[in-house]
Design a protein around this motif. Structure first.
Motif, PDB file in Angstrom:
ATOM      1  N   PHE A   1      46.597  27.455  38.724  1.00  0.00           N
ATOM      2  CA  PHE A   1      46.031  28.651  38.081  1.00  0.00           C
ATOM      3  C   PHE A   1      45.844  29.826  39.044  1.00  0.00           C
ATOM      4  CE2 PHE A   1      44.792  25.010  35.548  1.00  0.00           C
ATOM      5  CZ  PHE A   1      45.052  25.443  34.247  1.00  0.00           C
ATOM      6  N   ILE A   2      46.094  29.592  40.347  1.00  0.00           N
ATOM      7  CA  ILE A   2      45.846  30.663  41.318  1.00  0.00           C
ATOM      8  C   ILE A   2      46.996  31.663  41.300  1.00  0.00           C
ATOM      9  CG2 ILE A   2      45.568  31.151  43.791  1.00  0.00           C
ATOM     10  CD1 ILE A   2      43.972  28.541  43.982  1.00  0.00           C
ATOM     11  N   GLY A   3      46.655  32.970  41.238  1.00  0.00           N
ATOM     12  CA  GLY A   3      47.660  34.033  41.141  1.00  0.00           C
ATOM     13  C   GLY A   3      48.651  33.994  42.297  1.00  0.00           C
ATOM     14  N   GLU A   4      49.852  34.560  42.069  1.00  0.00           N
ATOM     15  CA  GLU A   4      50.911  34.382  43.078  1.00  0.00           C
ATOM     16  C   GLU A   4      50.688  35.189  44.352  1.00  0.00           C
ATOM     17  OE1 GLU A   4      54.831  35.960  42.299  1.00  0.00           O
ATOM     18  OE2 GLU A   4      54.110  36.993  40.500  1.00  0.00           O
ATOM     19  N   TYR A   5      49.786  36.180  44.317  1.00  0.00           N
ATOM     20  CA  TYR A   5      49.478  36.922  45.556  1.00  0.00           C
ATOM     21  C   TYR A   5      48.068  36.651  46.054  1.00  0.00           C
ATOM     22  CZ  TYR A   5      53.744  39.465  44.478  1.00  0.00           C
ATOM     23  OH  TYR A   5      55.053  39.783  44.207  1.00  0.00           O
ATOM     24  N   SER A   6      47.333  35.809  45.332  1.00  0.00           N
ATOM     25  CA  SER A   6      45.918  35.606  45.679  1.00  0.00           C
ATOM     26  C   SER A   6      45.771  34.784  46.961  1.00  0.00           C
ATOM     27  CB  SER A   6      45.197  34.882  44.540  1.00  0.00           C
ATOM     28  OG  SER A   6      45.414  35.571  43.336  1.00  0.00           O
ATOM     29  N   ILE A   7      44.670  35.079  47.670  1.00  0.00           N
ATOM     30  CA  ILE A   7      44.334  34.296  48.866  1.00  0.00           C
ATOM     31  C   ILE A   7      43.439  33.139  48.421  1.00  0.00           C
ATOM     32  CG2 ILE A   7      43.051  34.333  51.051  1.00  0.00           C
ATOM     33  CD1 ILE A   7      43.792  37.287  51.336  1.00  0.00           C
ATOM     34  N   PHE A   8      43.703  31.961  48.960  1.00  0.00           N
ATOM     35  CA  PHE A   8      42.872  30.793  48.658  1.00  0.00           C
ATOM     36  C   PHE A   8      42.242  30.339  49.976  1.00  0.00           C
ATOM     37  CE2 PHE A   8      42.817  26.045  47.356  1.00  0.00           C
ATOM     38  CZ  PHE A   8      41.579  26.191  46.735  1.00  0.00           C
ATOM     39  N   ALA A   9      40.899  30.313  50.022  1.00  0.00           N
ATOM     40  CA  ALA A   9      40.227  29.977  51.280  1.00  0.00           C
ATOM     41  C   ALA A   9      39.188  28.900  51.039  1.00  0.00           C
ATOM     42  CB  ALA A   9      39.562  31.226  51.862  1.00  0.00           C
ATOM     43  N   THR A  10      39.006  28.036  52.029  1.00  0.00           N
ATOM     44  CA  THR A  10      37.949  27.030  51.913  1.00  0.00           C
ATOM     45  C   THR A  10      36.811  27.394  52.851  1.00  0.00           C
ATOM     46  OG1 THR A  10      37.348  24.703  52.310  1.00  0.00           O
ATOM     47  CG2 THR A  10      39.171  25.561  53.621  1.00  0.00           C
ATOM     48  N   ASN A  11      35.566  27.379  52.317  1.00  0.00           N
ATOM     49  CA  ASN A  11      34.400  27.610  53.171  1.00  0.00           C
ATOM     50  C   ASN A  11      33.932  26.237  53.645  1.00  0.00           C
ATOM     51  OD1 ASN A  11      32.089  29.303  54.211  1.00  0.00           O
ATOM     52  ND2 ASN A  11      30.980  27.795  53.010  1.00  0.00           N
TER      53      ASN A  11
END
Length: 791
Positions: free
Chosen positions: A113-123
């Motif tokens: 579901f994450i957008g194709e330009y979105s950044i995905f980060a783990t805290n």
């Protein structure tokens, strides 16, 4: 992706626990709409878990919210119904519990579901970023990294960015820009090693203190007395910090070190002592459960005695002789004295420093990209005023290295691991130099980040040893101020007084600066080289005249103060106040009179004069009376009452946003999240006003006041407060005078007066109070103890 500007329209935070909810809060503080996800609730509203977390934000102290209203921009969501909303989020931050299996399960669920330009980060505070990245689909890996916020996220400056092997460079830059400017953070890029930079070294430092306290038999409260502000560290020092963090959280970080660093020479140290395990098992987790290493019983504080497991009365301080050593300004002298002393407390302190130096020297190559990153991480993440490498370098690199080496060889250190060769190089003078900081992995010096966002920091944080010429070119200087320019057409004034208090020298310097700016510059900015902006009028400078009963000279100073406020409003150039930290009393009055305030989010603003038994005498009462008349919608008294209460109760805004709500700052003033960008933004605001054909505001010919009947109405409320014992008789007297001034004195309601009329009333009332013995007691108490007296 790097071809277009990265705009963060919306963010999703996955996990509504302590960190997730507070990260969401800080995002909405910065006007970033945020969706807060958690598991669907078993019963009732499926968003129940997220809703409860959002509600919890309103109760926390210090508040994670810059104002009560921003919380409504956090949208609650759950993983069952709302994953489709992730498509519209430019940044997704996962902040669930620190378990790799739970995190990777969630990634499988959200990745599609994450957008194709979105950044995905783990805290995460210490899990392997590459390990987590392995579970992601290949298309997402370039946009994945670690982002480690420190608790509490609104107030802690540090955020660590931890790339994984495939992280795209442009994505990391975009994330750093967003963190620095929008969220106001200090970013350190860390390597993917357990606990990264700050926790790896900061927690080691705490473990070394715990171990050395046991070795030298130092009580926990004494350790906290010796390892707090006396060393330039937070008041919570060592053991109280563990309580604040949560003993379970602290133990978890230690466990991560135990599990993931089997080959670290200090491995035997990475375990929770028995007394700590017992506390956790008993549910005594520190501040959140109200009992931990410390516990409060009524007014009395108790501290754990680890030998017996019982609590004993707390409050013992370090030995006077040791405290004297810690006052020595020269670090080389200080360490020499600590190392040579046979006193167990001195031995303890030297051992704590030695073990940290030993650790950072040994591990620099594998933990951080440079020594600068270590120092900033510890300063920003653990609140030390000086980083560990800076401390070492300032005490004489060679001498300290020799002492550490001697102790290691003599078996006094925590481990026998040898210092790396670079530490002991014969010509080494340190790790920080004018042209960069040492990176032990490459043997090179690393310069500052060249990312465009840092050009906005005209006076960035510096480490010891970097080139620190004073900023700009001095145009004028006296004992109170330095007036300078940084090569453009804006004049900048910085106060030189202690806590930037405003005395005769500052007033003289500020007026001179306005003269110079009107003559040769496009605008004037008041900006301090460090916080606070100003604690207000310098009471101690009035003391000599006060002692001699020379009331005329004091009244002249107040007149001068008022005239300076009015010049800031009506001068021929735009004036801007760049605030951070305390903006109290006269400092607040200056901010109320300039054309524009550029306030750091963490500006604490108030007219706090009643605390010393006075009222605002630099134009504060006048300004609120004027604003009430301009804002009234047919009810002058209603508009005035809130302003009156703000002054009478010394109400302090706990953020720049709240200062706008109370009315100390205007809605048109600017709030900046990164205090290092204040000067840049303030100058741009001054230039923009100048370029748009600035003219000073027209002098207010006259405005209506609430008069005698308004004052009587306000005093009616005060009588109730007095009879309910909410205020003292002297508070009642002061508040009555404030009411008289703000309503225009002994005149009919609706009478038109000018600004000078109220300034005169304000000044006379100020002098009346100054000559009152109860006010004099309050001032004396504040000057001797730093605390307000309730009399």
């Amino acid at each position: 992706m790097s071809h277009t500007k990265f705009i963060v329209r919306k963010v999703a935070v996955l996990g509504a626990g302590v960190m997730g909810a507070q990260i969401a809060a800080h995002l909405v503080n910065a006007k970033v709409p945020t969706i807060l996800f958690d598991l669907p609730a078993k019963e009732g509203d499926k968003n129940g878990i997220a809703l409860k977390a959002i509600d919890g934000l309103k109760k926390l102290k210090p508040s994670p919210l810059a104002s009560k209203d921003v919380v409504k921009y956090i949208t609650p969501a759950n993983y069952e119904d709302h994953l489709h909303l992730l498509k519209e989020c430019d940044l997704v931050i996962e902040a669930i519990a620190e378990r790799t299996d739970w995190k990777t399960d969630l990634y499988a669920k959200v990745a599609p579901f994450i957008g194709e330009y979105s950044i995905f980060a783990t805290n995460t505070s210490g899990l392997s970023i590459n390990g987590l990245a392995d579970s992601l689909p290949d298309a997402l890996k370039p946009r994945f990294c670690g982002v480690h916020f420190f608790n509490p996220p609104r107030y802690m400056h540090l955020v660590e960015i931890i790339p994984c092997k495939g992280s795209e460079a442009g994505m990391l830059d975009n994330l750093e820009r967003f963190l620095v400017t929008t969220l106001g953070k200090g970013v350190v890029r860390a390597k993917d090693t357990p606990n990264f930079v700050a926790n790896r070294i900061g927690v080691f430092s705490m473990l070394a203190a715990i171990s050395n306290a046991e070795k030298f038999g130092i009580r926990f409260d004494v350790v906290d007395d010796l390892t707090g502000p006396r060393l330039g560290r937070p008041k919570s020092a060592t053991f109280r910090t563990a309580d604040v963090v949560g003993l379970d959280t602290f133990a978890h970080v230690v466990k991560t070190m135990q599990d993931t660093l089997p080959n670290d020479p200090w491995h035997s140290l990475f375990k929770s002592p028995e007394w700590l395990q017992k506390l956790i098992a008993a549910g005594a987790l520190g501040a959140k459960t109200r009992v931990g290493i410390y516990k409060k019983d009524g007014k009395q504080m108790f501290v754990l005695d680890p030998k017996t497991g019982d609590y004993v009365g707390s409050g013992e301080k370090g030995d006077d002789a040791i405290k004297e050593i810690l006052k020595i300004a020269d670090p080389a002298q200080k360490f020499k004295k600590l190392r040579e002393s046979s006193h167990p407390q001195a031995q303890f302190l030297w051992a704590c420093f030695r073990d940290v130096f030993h650790y950072i020297g040994f591990h620099l190559a594998d933990i951080a990209n440079s020594a600068r990153d270590v120092d900033f991480a510890i300063r920003w993440g653990f609140g030390w005023s000086v980083g560990p490498f800076e401390t070492w370098q300032s005490a004489g690199w060679q001498q300290v290295a020799k002492w550490v080496e001697e102790d290691v060889k003599a078996g006094k250190a925590l481990t026998s691991a040898e210092l790396p060769a670079w530490v002991l190089e014969a010509d080494r003078t340190g790790v920080h130099f004018a042209d960069g900081s040492f990176d032990a992995a490459t043997g090179k010096r690393i310069g500052r980040s060249t990312l465009d966002v840092y050009t906005r920091q005209l006076a960035p944080a510096k480490v010891l040893g970097e080139a620190t010429a004073s900023l700009g070119e001095t145009v004028f200087e006296n004992d109170g101020v330095r007036v300078f320019t940084t090569g453009d057409e804006v004049l900048v004034v910085s106060f030189k007084s202690k806590a930037h208090a405003i005395g005769p020298d500052v007033l003289e310097g500020l007026n001179k600066a306005i003269d110079i700016a009107e003559e040769r510059f496009k605008g004037l900015v008041i900006w301090q080289t460090e916080e606070p902006f100003s604690v207000g009028a310098d009471l101690s400078s009035m003391m000599p005249a006060f002692m001699m009963g020379d009331w005329d000279s004091i009244e002249n100073m107040i007149r001068r103060f008022q005239a300076t406020s009015m010049r800031l409003r009506y001068s021929q150039i735009p004036t801007v106040a760049a605030t951070q930290g305390y903006v109290f009393g006269g400092g607040c009055e200056f901010a109320m009179h300039v054309d524009r305030v550029v306030g750091a989010l963490e500006s604490y603003v108030g007219l706090v004069e009643v605390g010393v038994g006075l009222l605002p005498g630099g134009g504060g009462c006048k300004e609120f009376a004027l604003r009430a008349s301009q804002e009234q919608k047919g009810d002058l008294l209603a508009a005035l009452k809130d302003y009156f209460m703000a002054i009478a109760t010394a109400k302090v805004a706990t953020s720049a946003v709240e200062a706008q709500e109370i009315g100390y700052f205007r809605k048109t003033d600017v709030v900046v999240f990164n205090a290092y960008e204040l000067l840049y933004v303030a100058k741009q605001q001054a230039l923009a006003m100048a370029e748009s054909g600035y003219r000073p505001p027209l002098k207010v010919k006259s405005f209506p006041v609430a008069g005698r009947t308004g004052a009587a109405s306000i005093k009616g409320q005060l009588v109730n407060m007095l009879e309910g014992h909410f205020i003292s008789q002297h508070d009642f007297f002061i508040a009555g005078l404030i009411a008289d001034v703000m309503t225009g004195g002994d005149v009919e309601a609706g009478t038109e007066v000018n600004e000078q009329w109220i300034l005169d009333l304000e000044r006379k009332a100020f002098m009346t109070l100054l000559q009152n013995s109860k006010t004099q007691d309050r001032i004396a108490n504040m000057l001797t103890t730093g605390k307000p007296l309730r009399n």
